[in-house]
Design an enzyme around this catalytic site. Structure first.
Site, PDB file in Angstrom:
ATOM      1  N   HIS A 125       0.799  -1.228   0.000  1.00 47.73           N
ATOM      2  CA  HIS A 125       0.000   0.000   0.000  1.00 47.73           C
ATOM      3  C   HIS A 125       0.835   1.283   0.000  1.00 47.73           C
ATOM      4  CE1 HIS A 125      -3.467   2.561   0.923  1.00 47.73           C
ATOM      5  NE2 HIS A 125      -2.704   3.137   1.833  1.00 47.73           N
TER       6      HIS A 125
ATOM      7  N   HIS B  48      -1.004   0.591   6.963  1.00 49.97           N
ATOM      8  CA  HIS B  48      -1.173   1.524   5.843  1.00 49.97           C
ATOM      9  C   HIS B  48       0.083   2.394   5.702  1.00 49.97           C
ATOM     10  CE1 HIS B  48      -5.230   0.958   4.217  1.00 49.97           C
ATOM     11  NE2 HIS B  48      -5.561   0.537   5.430  1.00 49.97           N
TER      12      HIS B  48
ATOM     13  N   GLU C  89      -4.461   0.451  10.729  1.00 45.96           N
ATOM     14  CA  GLU C  89      -5.828   0.979  10.673  1.00 45.96           C
ATOM     15  C   GLU C  89      -6.731   0.395  11.753  1.00 45.96           C
ATOM     16  OE1 GLU C  89      -9.327   2.070   7.467  1.00 45.96           O
ATOM     17  OE2 GLU C  89      -7.603   0.914   6.809  1.00 45.96           O
TER      18      GLU C  89
END
Length: 301
Positions: free
Chosen positions: A231, A274, A289
């Protein structure tokens, strides 16, 4: 590829989780983190103290955050089409983006003294001055989903086009070059400028790390788990490579300029890592998260 060892510690951001999404080092050497689900910004001080600063809208969706040229932190608000600014004392303001529904996402401070940002749904790159004046530059592709953005060694803006499977380059005057990637459905997201003078990015769709030179030449490095959904990515100026998150598998990885990959398993494979940043202490700090900020200290070797 090798499995690596590290000391891992976590700081919970609160009982509600908040949704830590992106993280950046501030001018105060604290870590600043967006809480995308709570509409807040969190500050983790070097001494471990955590403060949370509510924004004027709990549903504004604070996304990517970066240190600005004015001693403040700047961040995108993807749900209400605004660019936010927060002082190191926690006072926040925001500025509207001209086009409704544009979804500002990635943001970076540039050498011209302004901040540049992507618009997920607007097919534009935006520029905002520290006094809030916004200029927009259209892209020559539609539905491309511009996502991450960084400054290259050539002082141009480099950004990922998630749905176009491409990396773009924009000069400060708005001139754009699009570089298609070798892999279809690569879906690039995060991008950073590496210490080797190239741009490094993650392909969330293909499970690869990409490297593109300023000449447009691209190399791709497959991850051991192609379904790990990489990500975000951040350069490490001390160790010489780049760190990246594997959102889908609960890992953090490191890639050298030669493409050698090491991976670190997190205690909870469902923690959804993330954004990440290399702190002034040399450790890697990751926004999970599910509700925490992770401190990762790699073991020597």
């Amino acid at each position: 590829m090798s499995d690596a060892l590290a000391t891992l510690t976590q700081t919970a951001v609160g009982d509600d989780g908040g949704g830590p999404y992106a993280i950046a080092v501030g001018p105060d050497n604290a870590l600043w983190c967006t809480l995308v689900h709570a509409g807040q910004i969190a500050r983790l001080a070097p001494d471990g103290r955590l403060d949370r600063f509510p924004l004027d809208s709990a549903s504004c969706g604070p996304s990517v955050i970066t240190a600005g040229p004015d001693g403040a932190l700047w961040f995108t608000r993807s749900q209400d089409d605004r660019i936010g600014r927060i002082n190191v004392d926690g006072r926040a303001t925001s500025f509207p983006v001209p086009q409704a529904g544009s979804g500002p996402f990635g943001i970076v401070a540039a050498p011209d003294g302004a901040l540049w940002f992507t618009q997920l749904h607007g097919d534009r790159i935006g520029r905002i001055t520290v006094d809030g004046r916004v200029t927009e530059f259209p892209l020559p592709v539609s539905g491309a989903f511009p996502s991450g953005i960084t400054v290259g060694p050539d002082n141009a803006l480099w950004f990922t086009l998630n749905q176009a499977d491409a990396v773009g380059r924009m000069r400060m005057d708005g001139d754009v070059t699009i570089h298609p990637l070798p892999t279809r459905q690569a879906a690039p997201v995060g991008i950073t400028c590496g210490v080797d003078g190239a741009l490094w990015f993650v392909e969330i769709g293909a499970g690869q790390i990409g490297r593109i030179g300023t000449d447009g030449h691209t190399d791709e490095f497959p991850l051991p788990d192609r379904g790990s959904r990489p990500h975000a990515i951040a350069a490490d100026p001390v160790r010489g490579g780049c760190w990246f998150t594997e959102w889908g598998s609960g890992r953090v990885g490191f890639i050298t300029p030669a493409g050698e990959i090491s991976e670190y398993d997190l205690p909870d494979p469902g923690s959804e890592p993330h954004g990440l940043a290399v702190g002034p202490d040399g450790a890697v700090h990751v926004a999970l998260e599910t509700g925490a900020i992770l401190h990762l200290e790699p073991h020597p070797g």
